[in-house]
Write a protein that holds these residues in place. Structure first.
Motif, PDB file in Angstrom:
ATOM      1  N   SER A  47      -3.799   2.567   2.954  1.00  0.00           N
ATOM      2  CA  SER A  47      -3.509   2.713   4.623  1.00  0.00           C
ATOM      3  C   SER A  47      -4.856   2.413   5.333  1.00  0.00           C
ATOM      4  O   SER A  47      -4.754   1.723   6.304  1.00  0.00           O
ATOM      5  N   LYS A  48      -5.854   2.949   4.740  1.00  0.00           N
ATOM      6  CA  LYS A  48      -7.196   2.582   5.254  1.00  0.00           C
ATOM      7  C   LYS A  48      -7.575   0.973   5.357  1.00  0.00           C
ATOM      8  O   LYS A  48      -8.224   0.559   6.403  1.00  0.00           O
ATOM      9  N   SER A  62       5.447  -1.710   5.116  1.00  0.00           N
ATOM     10  CA  SER A  62       4.592  -0.870   4.085  1.00  0.00           C
ATOM     11  C   SER A  62       5.096   0.334   3.292  1.00  0.00           C
ATOM     12  O   SER A  62       6.094   0.720   3.750  1.00  0.00           O
ATOM     13  N   GLY A  63       4.319   0.950   2.543  1.00  0.00           N
ATOM     14  CA  GLY A  63       4.616   2.219   1.742  1.00  0.00           C
ATOM     15  C   GLY A  63       4.916   1.936   0.277  1.00  0.00           C
ATOM     16  O   GLY A  63       4.868   3.039  -0.423  1.00  0.00           O
ATOM     17  N   LEU A 106       5.468   0.071  12.456  1.00  0.00           N
ATOM     18  CA  LEU A 106       5.551   0.240  10.931  1.00  0.00           C
ATOM     19  C   LEU A 106       6.881   0.418  10.750  1.00  0.00           C
ATOM     20  O   LEU A 106       7.461   1.363  10.884  1.00  0.00           O
ATOM     21  N   ALA A 121       0.951  -1.165  -0.017  1.00  0.00           N
ATOM     22  CA  ALA A 121      -0.142   0.132  -0.194  1.00  0.00           C
ATOM     23  C   ALA A 121       0.896   1.239  -0.003  1.00  0.00           C
ATOM     24  O   ALA A 121       1.692   1.324   0.859  1.00  0.00           O
ATOM     25  N   HIS A 122       0.512   2.320  -0.980  1.00  0.00           N
ATOM     26  CA  HIS A 122       1.377   3.483  -0.879  1.00  0.00           C
ATOM     27  C   HIS A 122       0.645   4.624  -1.028  1.00  0.00           C
ATOM     28  O   HIS A 122       1.119   5.731  -1.418  1.00  0.00           O
ATOM     29  N   ILE A 158       8.626   1.768   7.179  1.00  0.00           N
ATOM     30  CA  ILE A 158       8.164   2.292   5.984  1.00  0.00           C
ATOM     31  C   ILE A 158       9.219   2.814   5.090  1.00  0.00           C
ATOM     32  O   ILE A 158      10.144   3.393   5.504  1.00  0.00           O
ATOM     33  N   ILE A 189      -5.434  -1.277   5.394  1.00  0.00           N
ATOM     34  CA  ILE A 189      -4.489  -1.903   6.576  1.00  0.00           C
ATOM     35  C   ILE A 189      -5.098  -1.679   7.981  1.00  0.00           C
ATOM     36  O   ILE A 189      -5.095  -2.566   8.803  1.00  0.00           O
ATOM     37  N   TYR A 235      -0.955   9.350   4.533  1.00  0.00           N
ATOM     38  CA  TYR A 235      -0.587   7.746   4.842  1.00  0.00           C
ATOM     39  C   TYR A 235      -0.384   7.654   6.243  1.00  0.00           C
ATOM     40  O   TYR A 235      -1.110   6.684   7.017  1.00  0.00           O
ATOM     41  N   THR A 280      -3.135   8.328   8.692  1.00  0.00           N
ATOM     42  CA  THR A 280      -4.419   6.989   8.888  1.00  0.00           C
ATOM     43  C   THR A 280      -3.675   6.200   9.619  1.00  0.00           C
ATOM     44  O   THR A 280      -4.430   5.514  10.482  1.00  0.00           O
ATOM     45  N   ILE A 281      -2.738   5.478   9.322  1.00  0.00           N
ATOM     46  CA  ILE A 281      -1.939   4.208   9.969  1.00  0.00           C
ATOM     47  C   ILE A 281      -1.680   4.537  11.353  1.00  0.00           C
ATOM     48  O   ILE A 281      -1.724   3.278  12.133  1.00  0.00           O
TER      49      ILE A 281
END
Length: 421
Positions: free
Chosen positions: A314-315, A407-408, A330, A308-309, A332, A317, A343, A346-347
């Motif tokens: 991110s939502k 992620s990212g 996380l 997810a980028h 990233i 996740i 991003y 959100t996370i």
């Protein structure tokens, strides 16, 4: 062989135009020299959107293969090696065949400026025309209207996966503009499957395609899902509730992606293709798509890898992780044209802190200092690490979290995935 292919790929990258523009003109000229293979392909399934394209493609591919059909696929980006982008008659292309094809196309292109994605798209069409298949599944790289895959003139099925903000520098700075770019893959005679969308996107799509006949368009709400928390999901199709196996991929968004894929399959079946419910269920269960909430381990610590980028990713996740009271960190790395701030905002709901790293070998990724600065502004605990191995040691020996998310970027996941799986 790998070194020869890497050397050739470096040469192809250097053909990139001095000024970046979205245009089909370069590709039109090259394909004309190659005999226009894109006009001589089997039935095409074309997928555009922001999130879920690769998963939807993979579900459809596996279902068709379970139904004994031969399938070509063109996918992007790749995780580990460029061969992943080319599925030829159900199998990933071999290095030698790809090397020979790219050498030939480079020769035909004759040093003219062209983007890397355009030349690999030309290679895909050239290969697909020469090999037997029943279907071709194409995933757009960026946008839709001027995406290299949109050089095709007809398709059987056009699919629009969930649309959200991404690549604004090319597609426009509003969700309406981005939506309008994506839906321009829709061809005059194709069946159109629209995944579940947010209200703004859905209204924009309905406005833009209002002149198309209703029997061609199938919106997400037309295949309403129920019982998605069970081992199966129920898809309402033509006022009939049909149960299908829950896919192997994690996350409720994958059920939405699976439903979109199944809807496309049901439309193909209506056209006279032999596809059984058993084949559909087997295809859903067999689908493996690396880097999509993929679970691995760092020593005994569960690690979830997800490419997810963007904020929409991110939502998803955040939605996947139900328990937000545990020590979860996380890791990233992200390309610097992405919306890192939102991003992280959100996370941040589900994490205890962030490990900032730079994506290995990607000069256009955020530096650890840049990630750290944004985290500090957002009051998110952040630790900078020079590479993933140092970060892993720090996590395993110092932080000892209960869970780790990496992620990212799919580029990040692809380059470090082997450390955990």
């Amino acid at each position: 062989m790998s070194q020869k292919l890497e050397k050739l790929l470096d040469q192809l990258v250097k053909l990139h135009p001095k000024f970046i523009d979205l245009s089909l003109n370069r590709l039109i000229l090259l394909l004309d020299k190659l005999g226009n293979p894109h006009l001589k392909l089997p039935a095409i399934i074309h997928i555009a959107g922001t999130n879920g394209k690769g998963s939807i493609l993979s579900y459809i591919r596996n279902i068709l293969q379970e139904s004994k059909f031969l399938v070509h696929c063109y996918i992007s980006p790749h995780l580990k090696s460029i061969e992943e982008r080319f599925i030829v008659s159900n199998k990933q292309i071999g290095k030698q065949k790809l090397l020979n094809t790219l050498r030939y196309i480079k020769k035909i292109n004759a040093h003219n400026p062209i983007t890397f994605f355009e030349i690999t798209t030309a290679a895909a069409f050239y290969i697909f025309e020469k090999e037997k298949a029943d279907f071709v599944i194409l995933e757009t790289g960026l946008g839709g209207r001027l995406d290299a895959t949109n050089i095709i003139e007809k398709s059987m099925i056009d699919i629009i996966s969930p649309i959200s903000a991404d690549h604004q520098e090319f597609l426009g700075n509003s969700i309406k503009k981005i939506t309008n770019e994506k839906i321009k893959i829709i061809k005059p005679l194709s069946k159109v499957i629209i995944s579940k969308q947010n209200k703004i996107v859905k209204n924009e799509i309905k406005q833009k395609i209002k002149n198309l006949k209703n029997d061609r368009i199938f919106f997400g709400e037309k295949f309403k899902l129920t019982n998605i928390k069970q081992k199966s999901f129920c898809l309402n199709y033509k006022n009939e509730n049909i149960n299908f196996s829950r896919p192997s991929l994690r996350g409720e968004h994958q059920i939405e992606n699976a439903a979109t894929a199944v809807m496309a399959i049901l439309k193909i079946k209506e056209m006279g293709m032999r596809i059984s419910k058993t084949s559909i269920n087997k295809g859903l269960k067999k689908t493996i798509w690396p880097g999509r909430l993929e679970k691995g381990y760092l020593k005994n610590i569960p690690v979830y890898l997800d490419g997810a980028h963007n904020v929409a990713g991110s939502k998803q996740i955040v939605k996947f992780f139900k328990n937000n009271s545990i020590n979860r960190w996380l890791v990233i790395g992200m390309l610097n044209n992405k919306d890192l701030r939102n991003y992280l905002l959100t996370i941040n709901k589900i994490i205890s802190g962030v490990i900032a790293i730079k994506i290995p070998g990607e000069k256009n990724s955020f530096s650890t200092d840049q990630i750290y600065k944004i985290c500090k502004e957002l009051n998110i605990k952040c630790v900078k690490q020079k590479n993933i191995k140092v970060a892993n040691s720090f996590l395993a020996n110092d932080i000892k979290p209960e869970e780790i998310i990496i992620s990212g970027s799919l580029y990040l996941v692809g380059k470090i995935r082997k450390l955990y799986i």
